[in-house]
Design a protein around this motif. Structure first.
Motif, PDB file in Angstrom:
ATOM      1  N   PRO A   6      47.853  46.113  49.497  1.00 50.41           N
ATOM      2  CA  PRO A   6      46.427  46.430  49.344  1.00 50.41           C
ATOM      3  C   PRO A   6      45.661  46.241  50.656  1.00 50.41           C
ATOM      4  CG  PRO A   6      47.169  45.056  47.530  1.00 50.41           C
ATOM      5  CD  PRO A   6      48.295  45.112  48.540  1.00 50.41           C
ATOM      6  N   LYS A   7      44.784  47.185  50.933  1.00 49.94           N
ATOM      7  CA  LYS A   7      43.938  47.152  52.130  1.00 49.94           C
ATOM      8  C   LYS A   7      42.808  46.141  51.914  1.00 49.94           C
ATOM      9  CE  LYS A   7      40.704  50.180  54.463  1.00 49.94           C
ATOM     10  NZ  LYS A   7      39.962  51.418  54.381  1.00 49.94           N
ATOM     11  N   ASN A  66      41.087  42.370  46.436  1.00 49.04           N
ATOM     12  CA  ASN A  66      41.723  43.478  47.148  1.00 49.04           C
ATOM     13  C   ASN A  66      42.801  44.134  46.290  1.00 49.04           C
ATOM     14  OD1 ASN A  66      40.418  43.843  49.701  1.00 49.04           O
ATOM     15  ND2 ASN A  66      41.232  41.865  50.316  1.00 49.04           N
ATOM     16  N   GLN A  67      43.530  43.336  45.513  1.00 46.94           N
ATOM     17  CA  GLN A  67      44.527  43.887  44.597  1.00 46.94           C
ATOM     18  C   GLN A  67      43.856  44.757  43.537  1.00 46.94           C
ATOM     19  OE1 GLN A  67      47.912  43.838  44.759  1.00 46.94           O
ATOM     20  NE2 GLN A  67      47.911  45.152  42.966  1.00 46.94           N
ATOM     21  N   TYR A  70      42.724  48.001  45.010  1.00 49.78           N
ATOM     22  CA  TYR A  70      43.910  48.844  45.188  1.00 49.78           C
ATOM     23  C   TYR A  70      44.296  49.502  43.861  1.00 49.78           C
ATOM     24  CZ  TYR A  70      48.779  50.128  45.989  1.00 49.78           C
ATOM     25  OH  TYR A  70      49.963  50.802  46.067  1.00 49.78           O
ATOM     26  N   ARG A  73      41.884  52.191  43.004  1.00 49.38           N
ATOM     27  CA  ARG A  73      42.147  53.334  43.884  1.00 49.38           C
ATOM     28  C   ARG A  73      43.328  54.160  43.365  1.00 49.38           C
ATOM     29  NH1 ARG A  73      41.721  55.184  49.137  1.00 49.38           N
ATOM     30  NH2 ARG A  73      43.658  55.972  49.999  1.00 49.38           N
ATOM     31  N   GLU A  74      44.431  53.485  43.076  1.00 50.86           N
ATOM     32  CA  GLU A  74      45.633  54.184  42.607  1.00 50.86           C
ATOM     33  C   GLU A  74      45.379  54.888  41.274  1.00 50.86           C
ATOM     34  OE1 GLU A  74      48.615  54.530  44.475  1.00 50.86           O
ATOM     35  OE2 GLU A  74      47.108  53.836  45.920  1.00 50.86           O
TER      36      GLU A  74
END
Length: 147
Positions: A6-7, A66-67, A70, A73-74
């Motif tokens: 994760p970014k 952040n996870q 992510y 986002r996915e």
């Protein structure tokens, strides 16, 4: 297949208009994009119990947040035909009138970006462990309640 890390979506302090403008400008060379949609979350000077909010101090469980960003986002890329997506959230003190959340989605088609952006923003508000402490003009504070 290697799992992507994760970014880190967090930026210290307010998200500047220069940063937002530069993010948009970088997409002008991506000629498969037909539409962008942007959400900018701004700190409001709400009045609560007769006191005016002057800032919000954001904190987060960063690794967990952040996870979650992510995962959102996915899930969004699976659900919608997007070309790209960027999410940035502030940490630390953000004054009223300043930007604390920047979500930017792009797609070949315009209708997709409207639906995708609403999906992303609602998921962020309900699922991501980011917390805001409202700071009032008299320097007292309280934890923000998301609505």
């Amino acid at each position: 297949m290697e799992k992507k890390k994760p970014k880190n979506v967090f930026r210290q302090g307010a998200i500047s208009s220069e940063f937002i403008g530069n993010s948009i400008a970088k997409h002008q060379t991506k000629t498969s994009i037909g539409a962008h949609n942007i959400f900018l979350g701004q700190v409001r000077a709400d009045e609560i119990d007769g006191k005016i909010i002057t800032a919000i101090d954001y904190t987060a469980y960063e690794e967990m947040a952040n996870q979650k960003f992510y995962e959102i986002r996915e899930a969004t890329f699976e659900k919608y035909d997007l070309t790209c997506m960027h999410i940035y959230h502030s940490l630390g003190k953000v004054n009223t009138g300043e930007i604390c959340l920047f979500v930017f989605v792009s797609s070949p088609r315009r209708k997709v970006v409207f639906k995708a952006l609403e999906y992303v923003v609602e998921a962020i508000k309900t699922d991501v462990p980011v917390f805001g402490k409202e700071i009032f003009e008299d320097q007292t504070h309280q934890w923000k309640q998301n609505t």
